[in-house]
Design a protein around this motif. Structure first.
Motif, PDB file in Angstrom:
ATOM      1  N   SER A   1     -47.102  28.091  36.047  1.00 52.24           N
ATOM      2  CA  SER A   1     -46.051  28.914  37.008  1.00 52.24           C
ATOM      3  C   SER A   1     -45.299  27.792  37.512  1.00 52.24           C
ATOM      4  CB  SER A   1     -46.819  29.734  38.056  1.00 52.24           C
ATOM      5  OG  SER A   1     -47.779  28.837  38.629  1.00 52.24           O
ATOM      6  N   SER A   2     -44.092  28.010  38.110  1.00 54.18           N
ATOM      7  CA  SER A   2     -43.148  27.074  38.661  1.00 54.18           C
ATOM      8  C   SER A   2     -43.960  26.261  39.821  1.00 54.18           C
ATOM      9  CB  SER A   2     -42.055  27.516  39.136  1.00 54.18           C
ATOM     10  OG  SER A   2     -41.369  28.761  38.322  1.00 54.18           O
ATOM     11  N   ILE A   3     -44.652  26.691  40.560  1.00 52.82           N
ATOM     12  CA  ILE A   3     -45.023  26.100  41.683  1.00 52.82           C
ATOM     13  C   ILE A   3     -46.225  25.102  41.015  1.00 52.82           C
ATOM     14  CG2 ILE A   3     -46.623  25.997  43.729  1.00 52.82           C
ATOM     15  CD1 ILE A   3     -44.950  28.587  44.655  1.00 52.82           C
ATOM     16  N   SER A   4     -46.728  25.557  40.160  1.00 54.20           N
ATOM     17  CA  SER A   4     -48.095  24.403  39.582  1.00 54.20           C
ATOM     18  C   SER A   4     -47.244  23.433  38.816  1.00 54.20           C
ATOM     19  CB  SER A   4     -48.946  25.441  38.676  1.00 54.20           C
ATOM     20  OG  SER A   4     -48.052  25.718  37.535  1.00 54.20           O
ATOM     21  N   ARG A   5     -46.028  23.597  38.103  1.00 57.85           N
ATOM     22  CA  ARG A   5     -45.476  22.616  37.529  1.00 57.85           C
ATOM     23  C   ARG A   5     -44.732  21.623  38.597  1.00 57.85           C
ATOM     24  NH1 ARG A   5     -41.541  25.178  34.525  1.00 57.85           N
ATOM     25  NH2 ARG A   5     -42.442  27.172  35.353  1.00 57.85           N
ATOM     26  N   GLU A   6     -44.381  21.942  39.360  1.00 55.75           N
ATOM     27  CA  GLU A   6     -43.376  21.128  40.250  1.00 55.75           C
ATOM     28  C   GLU A   6     -44.189  20.504  41.434  1.00 55.75           C
ATOM     29  OE1 GLU A   6     -39.763  22.881  41.439  1.00 55.75           O
ATOM     30  OE2 GLU A   6     -39.429  23.979  39.846  1.00 55.75           O
ATOM     31  N   ALA A   7     -45.401  20.783  41.714  1.00 56.87           N
ATOM     32  CA  ALA A   7     -46.194  20.290  42.792  1.00 56.87           C
ATOM     33  C   ALA A   7     -46.938  18.784  42.616  1.00 56.87           C
ATOM     34  CB  ALA A   7     -47.413  21.122  43.365  1.00 56.87           C
ATOM     35  N   ASP A   8     -47.100  18.125  43.375  1.00 55.93           N
ATOM     36  CA  ASP A   8     -47.589  16.649  42.713  1.00 55.93           C
ATOM     37  C   ASP A   8     -49.015  16.888  42.282  1.00 55.93           C
ATOM     38  OD1 ASP A   8     -45.563  15.095  43.995  1.00 55.93           O
ATOM     39  OD2 ASP A   8     -46.007  15.490  45.933  1.00 55.93           O
TER      40      ASP A   8
ATOM     41  N   VAL B   1     -52.049  20.188  41.357  1.00 59.61           N
ATOM     42  CA  VAL B   1     -52.296  21.375  41.509  1.00 59.61           C
ATOM     43  C   VAL B   1     -53.613  21.749  41.360  1.00 59.61           C
ATOM     44  CG1 VAL B   1     -51.862  21.884  39.083  1.00 59.61           C
ATOM     45  CG2 VAL B   1     -52.080  24.028  40.462  1.00 59.61           C
ATOM     46  N   MET B   2     -54.355  22.639  42.162  1.00 58.44           N
ATOM     47  CA  MET B   2     -55.671  23.136  42.111  1.00 58.44           C
ATOM     48  C   MET B   2     -55.619  24.515  41.955  1.00 58.44           C
ATOM     49  SD  MET B   2     -57.860  22.323  45.584  1.00 58.44           S
ATOM     50  CE  MET B   2     -59.424  22.657  45.502  1.00 58.44           C
ATOM     51  N   TYR B   3     -56.065  24.938  40.452  1.00 55.22           N
ATOM     52  CA  TYR B   3     -56.061  26.396  40.378  1.00 55.22           C
ATOM     53  C   TYR B   3     -57.144  26.893  40.769  1.00 55.22           C
ATOM     54  CZ  TYR B   3     -52.630  25.377  36.656  1.00 55.22           C
ATOM     55  OH  TYR B   3     -51.107  25.138  36.211  1.00 55.22           O
ATOM     56  N   THR B   4     -56.884  28.251  41.229  1.00 55.04           N
ATOM     57  CA  THR B   4     -57.890  29.157  41.455  1.00 55.04           C
ATOM     58  C   THR B   4     -58.369  29.948  40.181  1.00 55.04           C
ATOM     59  OG1 THR B   4     -56.161  30.896  41.986  1.00 55.04           O
ATOM     60  CG2 THR B   4     -57.158  29.643  43.859  1.00 55.04           C
TER      61      THR B   4
END
Ligand code: F6R
Length: 622
Positions: free
Chosen positions: A392-399, A401-404
């Motif tokens: 998703s967009s936030i996961s791609r743009e963040a430094d 990502v910790m997936y739930t």
């Protein structure tokens, strides 16, 4: 916030579009529609109401056969579909998508908001275009048509590009044009869009599950990109027309995860999955007594140097952030500010390169959250995100990502995502505080062990759900319900209250236990239901006083407490017991009875549990 789907291939398009729309219905369900080219004409069939109504219309018109997904006729191999969550203009047949251009030869489905639509509408009106809907989307159809004839030499790709260069706002678009009967165009800016790549068939959709039963090869579309699809080919371009090469990703999870699997509602299925979701989020990250956050970008020095930590999110994810504030401040001794994303962005936040920002989002597409993250990033902050939807967009743009590992969450009311967001918050807090030496090795290991016990505790709560059901059966006629708590129980109360109001439509407020008497207690009268999470041992005495205050004014009190808290039964009218959990970890267990309570209240009131009125799952407009 509206769902779009498109198909081009050898198969019959309409059953695929309808199935895709059903998968996307959680995004909005005010109206739905499809468009396809037939005998050189664009045929648009759309209607206010649920997709079931559209399906019945298509069946009555002979486009689908009764009782199954099979088509009645097979000359339609390309089409676009839309399910709407109204922004501009009430839910109505006219405002439903797809929207046709003036001459009826171009049509558009859209998710997002065209912010300069008033100016564009005026401009097009002056040029002789007429509008039959109140939507912002209709301007897109007309604008593409305008460029098609005016300056693009009847080239649909060039016309879409020209239109997009004039549009301000957010969009995921699907476009058909009768002059190009084998070709579909799609585009994206700030609204989710994926392309599914098949064998002699290609798809576009607002999310992956909508097309997962047809293909697992998914091309993620980025902002300001345009896709041209035929059955044999997918070409990706920048909005300036430059060809882009990108490999599809292979999705290895199952479309069954997004189906009801025998449960009456997705929400019940998803609550039942909480133990598994928390286990899958926690267990793979615990190895040999250590929390392993692969490639975690923050060093002990950076954490120590942080002036503060901002947690930014919306709705349920914001409430997970409120729990995170208590936990991180307690363990790391760093000030934490929790912000609603739509407020953060516009208040000139005190964020710089010494700020850590934690972004929480189930969908990873919530526009307010995404925009807040971009704002924080532009100010130099380090961005850690907690996201459920891979790619998703936030996961791609963040430094980072910790997936739930919650799996697909379909019910509009978020449940298992919240538990897993908390699981990530705990992992993060334990790891950071250990890194900077605020907790000992022994405490670090003990917290990990305690986190591993959580799934079993949630299982026990789920096993006792009939107690909550009985309580709901006695109270579902309530007009107003209050939740009061102190500390982490207050953070939990906010989520419990939101869950109740969004799916049962009962007015509800959450208050800190000590704050009620500063005004709100005026609303307590004989019979008012007050729900009190009582999991914070150190605050028990104070909460007992607050319970006495509301009972003295006639309130009926339900306490939610741990097995060891025997005093609760002395002051509450009824008590629901959860297993003895460490108070710091209590919200991740105590939320489940609150979710169950909201669920049963909604069921008894006869509400649409999974698709509550006025809401949508993924909020991709500001
Ligand atoms: C409530 C709910 C919403 C979402 C909010 C943020 O049950 O689901 O409040 O939590 O819209 O969504 P995400 O987490 O996708 O950013």
């Amino acid at each position: 916030m509206c769902g779009i789907v498109g198909y081009v291939g050898d198969k019959d398009a309409l059953p695929i579009l309808i199935r895709g729309l059903k998968g996307l219905e959680y995004r909005g369900y005010d109206s739905s529609g499809v468009a396809f080219i037939q005998n050189d004409n664009l045929k648009v069939i759309k209607k206010k109401g649920r997709i079931k109504i559209l399906e019945e219309m298509l069946t009555a018109d002979g486009y689908l056969s009764e009782g199954d997904d099979k088509p009645a006729q097979s000359d339609i191999h390309m089409g676009i579909g839309h399910t709407r969550w109204a922004t501009h203009g009430a839910p109505s047949d006219e405002n439903s998508h797809p929207h046709l251009s003036e001459n009826g030869r171009i049509c558009v489905v859209h998710n997002g908001i065209i912010e300069n639509y008033i100016e564009l509408r005026q401009l097009l009106t002056e040029k002789g275009y007429t509008f039959i809907s109140e939507t912002d989307t209709e301007v897109v159809a007309h604008l593409i048509e305008y460029h098609f004839y005016f300056d693009c030499n009847q080239d649909i790709f060039a016309s879409v590009r020209e239109a997009l260069l004039e549009i301000e706002g957010s969009y995921a678009l699907g476009v058909l044009c009768t002059d190009f009967p084998d070709l579909m165009i799609a585009a994206r800016k700030d609204s989710p869009l994926v392309v599914g790549i098949g064998d002699h068939e290609n798809f576009v959709a607002s999310d992956i599950p909508a097309i997962l039963s047809y293909t697992r090869e998914i091309l993620i579309v980025e902002d300001n990109e345009i896709i041209v699809l035929t059955k044999k080919d997918v070409k990706l371009y920048s909005v300036h027309g430059v060809l882009i090469q990108r490999d599809p990703i292979h999705i290895d999870w199952d479309s069954e995860a997004a189906e009801k699997g025998g449960y009456e509602h997705f929400m019940m299925k998803e609550m039942s999955e909480e133990p598994k979701a928390v286990r899958s989020t926690v267990a793979p990250r615990l190895r040999n007594g250590k929390i392993v956050l692969d490639q975690f970008p923050l060093s002990a020095e950076q954490i120590r140097a942080a002036r503060n930590i901002h947690i930014v999110a919306c709705g349920t994810a914001y409430h997970a952030g409120c729990v995170g504030k208590y936990v991180i401040e307690k363990l790391c001794r760093i000030p934490v500010i929790v912000d609603v994303a739509s407020e953060f962005r516009y208040r000139d936040p005190l964020v710089d390169n010494q700020t850590i920002v934690i972004i929480i989002s189930q969908s990873g597409e919530t526009l307010d959250t995404l925009a807040a993250m971009r704002e924080a990033k532009s100010r130099g902050a380090s961005i850690i995100s907690i996201v459920n939807v891979v790619g998703s967009s936030i996961s791609r743009e963040a430094d980072y990502v910790m997936y739930t590992a919650a799996g697909p969450e379909i019910a509009v009311a978020s449940t298992k995502a919240y538990n897993t967001q908390l699981a990530c918050m705990y992992l993060l807090a334990f790891e950071m505080s250990h890194l900077i030496g605020k907790i000992s090795d022994e405490e670090y290991r003990t917290y990990q062990d305690k986190l591993l016990e959580i799934p079993e505790m949630i299982e026990k709560v789920l096993e006792s759900r009939s107690e909550i059901q009985r309580f709901a059966s006695e109270h579902f006629n309530a007009d107003s319900i209050f939740f009061i708590g102190r500390g982490l129980d207050y953070a939990l109360s906010m989520e419990a209250s939101l869950k109740l109001k969004e799916i049962s439509y009962i007015h509800s407020e959450a208050y800190p236990g000590g704050e009620l008497k500063h005004g709100t207690i005026a609303l307590i009268e004989k019979g008012t239901l007050v729900v009190c999470p009582l999991t914070q041992d150190s605050l028990m005495d104070k909460m007992i006083s607050n319970i006495q205050e509301v009972r003295a004014r006639g309130a009926v009190v339900l306490g939610i407490t741990t097995e060891k808290q025997t005093r609760a039964s002395e002051v509450c009218d009824q008590v629901f017991y959860i297993p003895d959990v460490d108070p710091l970890l209590a919200p991740i267990v105590a939320v489940t009875p609150c979710q169950l309570f909201a669920y049963y209240m909604s069921v008894y009131k006869g509400c649409d549990v999974d698709k509550p009125r006025n809401l949508a799952k993924s909020v991709t407009v500001e």
